[in-house]
Design a protein around this motif. Structure first.
Motif, PDB file in Angstrom:
ATOM      1  N   THR A  62     -20.044  -0.121 -63.829  1.00  0.00           N
ATOM      2  CA  THR A  62     -21.192  -0.855 -64.211  1.00  0.00           C
ATOM      3  C   THR A  62     -22.506  -0.344 -63.648  1.00  0.00           C
ATOM      4  N   THR A  63     -23.369  -1.020 -63.676  1.00  0.00           N
ATOM      5  CA  THR A  63     -24.814  -0.326 -63.024  1.00  0.00           C
ATOM      6  C   THR A  63     -25.173  -0.934 -61.596  1.00  0.00           C
ATOM      7  N   VAL A  64     -25.900  -0.279 -60.797  1.00  0.00           N
ATOM      8  CA  VAL A  64     -26.029  -0.567 -59.434  1.00  0.00           C
ATOM      9  C   VAL A  64     -26.957  -2.080 -59.858  1.00  0.00           C
ATOM     10  N   THR A  65     -27.820  -2.171 -60.645  1.00  0.00           N
ATOM     11  CA  THR A  65     -28.687  -3.402 -61.058  1.00  0.00           C
ATOM     12  C   THR A  65     -27.668  -4.508 -61.221  1.00  0.00           C
ATOM     13  N   GLU A  66     -26.548  -4.333 -62.014  1.00  0.00           N
ATOM     14  CA  GLU A  66     -25.494  -5.474 -62.038  1.00  0.00           C
ATOM     15  C   GLU A  66     -25.055  -5.924 -60.551  1.00  0.00           C
ATOM     16  N   ILE A  67     -24.551  -4.978 -60.012  1.00  0.00           N
ATOM     17  CA  ILE A  67     -24.072  -5.334 -58.737  1.00  0.00           C
ATOM     18  C   ILE A  67     -24.854  -5.966 -58.102  1.00  0.00           C
ATOM     19  N   GLU A  68     -26.279  -5.363 -57.943  1.00  0.00           N
ATOM     20  CA  GLU A  68     -27.464  -6.234 -57.102  1.00  0.00           C
ATOM     21  C   GLU A  68     -27.621  -7.543 -57.350  1.00  0.00           C
ATOM     22  N   LYS A  69     -27.395  -8.042 -58.731  1.00  0.00           N
ATOM     23  CA  LYS A  69     -27.670  -9.205 -59.234  1.00  0.00           C
ATOM     24  C   LYS A  69     -26.701 -10.175 -58.636  1.00  0.00           C
ATOM     25  N   GLN A  70     -25.698  -9.925 -58.060  1.00  0.00           N
ATOM     26  CA  GLN A  70     -24.536 -10.666 -57.630  1.00  0.00           C
ATOM     27  C   GLN A  70     -24.505 -10.453 -55.939  1.00  0.00           C
ATOM     28  N   LEU A  71     -25.078  -9.671 -55.488  1.00  0.00           N
ATOM     29  CA  LEU A  71     -25.130  -9.442 -54.112  1.00  0.00           C
ATOM     30  C   LEU A  71     -25.719 -10.779 -53.476  1.00  0.00           C
ATOM     31  N   ASN A  72     -24.951 -11.257 -52.504  1.00  0.00           N
ATOM     32  CA  ASN A  72     -25.322 -12.480 -51.898  1.00  0.00           C
ATOM     33  C   ASN A  72     -25.148 -12.494 -50.147  1.00  0.00           C
ATOM     34  N   ASP A  73     -25.130 -11.085 -49.547  1.00  0.00           N
ATOM     35  CA  ASP A  73     -24.866 -10.838 -48.294  1.00  0.00           C
ATOM     36  C   ASP A  73     -26.013 -10.928 -47.306  1.00  0.00           C
ATOM     37  N   GLY A  74     -27.236 -11.180 -47.976  1.00  0.00           N
ATOM     38  CA  GLY A  74     -28.719 -11.070 -47.268  1.00  0.00           C
ATOM     39  C   GLY A  74     -28.938  -9.812 -46.876  1.00  0.00           C
ATOM     40  N   LEU A  75     -28.093  -8.614 -47.183  1.00  0.00           N
ATOM     41  CA  LEU A  75     -28.690  -7.384 -46.659  1.00  0.00           C
ATOM     42  C   LEU A  75     -29.529  -6.623 -47.481  1.00  0.00           C
TER      43      LEU A  75
END
Length: 143
Positions: A107-120
């Protein structure tokens, strides 16, 4: 993580162990580890990775071990291609049974970042790489 006794020890801390589908580490995640080792032999590689929690219903170890079950695992490799240009290969894997080929989860990093929810915050790579979707043809062949 095989460079020193210290790095091997650090890789085996309990803080580096998450509940996962039994064959996940032996199949698709192993593919990413082998690729990382291969890249390291050919070119410098930077690795980012983590987990995403979004479903509390499968947190079977929360009460007994105070550990949530990740719903998704992600990894990003940043390296150079044969021409010296930056390239990125990234994966987003569901923590479910039956995963077969790591390439199916690129996938793309953009798609991963859309789901990140760790506050980092965002994954710290160049914005110009975030929409690059790697393909198996980018995988190193000289290992």
């Amino acid at each position: 993580m095989d460079g020193t006794d210290e790095s091997r020890t650090q890789a085996n801390y309990m803080t580096n162990i998450f509940p996962q589908e039994s064959r996940f580490n032996q199949v698709v995640w192993r593919t990413t580890e082998v690729m990382t080792e291969c890249y390291r032999k050919v070119q410098a590689v930077t690795v980012y990775g983590g987990v995403i929690y979004n479903d509390e219903s499968n947190d079977y170890f929360l009460e007994s071990h105070n550990v949530r079950t990740p719903d998704l695992w992600w990894k990003v490799l940043v390296s150079k291609d044969s021409n010296g240009n930056d390239q990125v290969i990234s994966w987003l894997f569901p923590n479910v049974a039956g995963l077969k080929e790591a390439s199916n989860y690129m996938t793309t990093v953009t798609e991963i970042e859309k789901q990140l929810n760790d506050g980092l915050g965002a994954i710290p790579i160049s914005d110009s790489l975030k929409n690059q979707k790697g393909t198996p043809s980018l995988w190193p062949t000289k290992c």
